[in-house]
Write an enzyme that holds these catalytic residues in place. Structure first.
Site, PDB file in Angstrom:
ATOM      1  N   ILE A 242       0.777  -1.186  -0.148  1.00  0.00           N
ATOM      2  CA  ILE A 242      -0.051   0.071  -0.053  1.00  0.00           C
ATOM      3  C   ILE A 242       1.040   1.177  -0.020  1.00  0.00           C
ATOM      4  O   ILE A 242       1.724   1.517   0.908  1.00  0.00           O
ATOM      5  CB  ILE A 242      -0.944   0.007   1.261  1.00  0.00           C
ATOM      6  CG1 ILE A 242      -1.632  -1.345   1.392  1.00  0.00           C
ATOM      7  CG2 ILE A 242      -1.869   1.248   1.072  1.00  0.00           C
ATOM      8  CD1 ILE A 242      -2.334  -1.774   0.171  1.00  0.00           C
ATOM      9  N   LYS A 243       0.600   1.977  -0.946  1.00  0.00           N
ATOM     10  CA  LYS A 243       1.691   3.297  -1.144  1.00  0.00           C
ATOM     11  C   LYS A 243       0.671   4.593  -0.668  1.00  0.00           C
ATOM     12  O   LYS A 243      -0.540   4.987  -0.964  1.00  0.00           O
ATOM     13  CB  LYS A 243       1.656   3.326  -2.509  1.00  0.00           C
ATOM     14  CG  LYS A 243       2.925   4.362  -2.790  1.00  0.00           C
ATOM     15  CD  LYS A 243       3.234   4.405  -4.307  1.00  0.00           C
ATOM     16  CE  LYS A 243       4.284   5.301  -4.861  1.00  0.00           C
ATOM     17  NZ  LYS A 243       4.572   5.379  -6.274  1.00  0.00           N
TER      18      LYS A 243
END
Length: 224
Positions: free
Chosen positions: A82-83
């Site tokens: 997850i960015k």
């Protein structure tokens, strides 16, 4: 140093993966939009090609929204990372996901102080943008050196320095010298790493000399 490729072009990723040098992929909504395809479909295909981390960026700006989006993204595949942006809300979301064992890439880092916060929040990766700093007259590589130095002081810090916004092979070589863990590289720059005029010239000379002097009964002659 690990090599991630910064693209959402699945065909290009497949081609680069055949080299055995591709350790992961970073994407963002802009890169996926260029493909003109569904965001989730593209990410699923990439995750099937690459065993390593695949960064998928949230678009929400509040922690609750990032967590909601991130949980959907995490269901795509086990190697989804997850960015999130390096904001207070992004750090809150980072802490939420890392506490559950989900990889997080904290992006848009422009200072060593920010990188320290990302590490405190348990980020898997922090992404300092060297090219964008260079664009405004600052030394992006100096930031990488500072972050690596700080992280090296503490055994408890496990966050990896993921050098982003790479513009040329020199960025990669210098980052490797400094001990950065990962470089995320545009495909065009990644392919530049192998190029050197003396290599090309040397190969031309070797082949030219071989054609002039090769034995008549050599396998090359038989199958030429």
């Amino acid at each position: 140093m690990k090599f991630f490729v910064d693209t959402a072009d699945v065909n290009e990723i497949r081609d680069l993966a055949t080299t055995g040098m591709l350790d992961g992929v970073t994407t963002n909504p802009t890169l996926v939009a260029k493909s003109g395809r569904d965001f989730f479909t593209v990410l699923k295909e990439i995750c099937a090609v690459v065993d390593g981390p695949v960064s998928a960026e949230v678009t929400a700006t509040d922690a609750a929204g990032m967590i909601k989006e991130g949980e959907k993204l995490a269901k795509i595949a086990d190697n989804i990372t997850i960015k999130v942006p390096l904001t207070w809300d992004g750090l809150k979301a980072c802490k939420h996901f890392t506490s559950k064992g989900t990889m997080v890439n904290v992006t848009l880092c422009f200072s060593a102080a920010q990188a320290l916060l990302a590490a405190k929040a348990g980020a898997t990766f922090v992404s300092p943008f060297v090219g964008r700093l260079d664009d405004i007259g600052q030394d992006g590589m100096e930031l990488i050196a500072d972050i690596c130095q700080i992280y090296d002081q503490y055994e408890t810090i496990t966050t990896q320095v993921l050098v982003a916004s790479i513009r040329n092979p020199v960025h990669i070589v210098n980052a490797a010298k400094m001990g950065a863990h990962v470089a995320t590289i545009p495909p065009s720059v990644l392919k530049q790493l192998i190029s050197h005029p003396l290599t090309d010239r040397g190969l031309e000379v070797f082949l030219s000399d071989w054609k002039k002097n090769r034995p008549k009964n050599s396998l090359v002659t038989v199958f030429a």
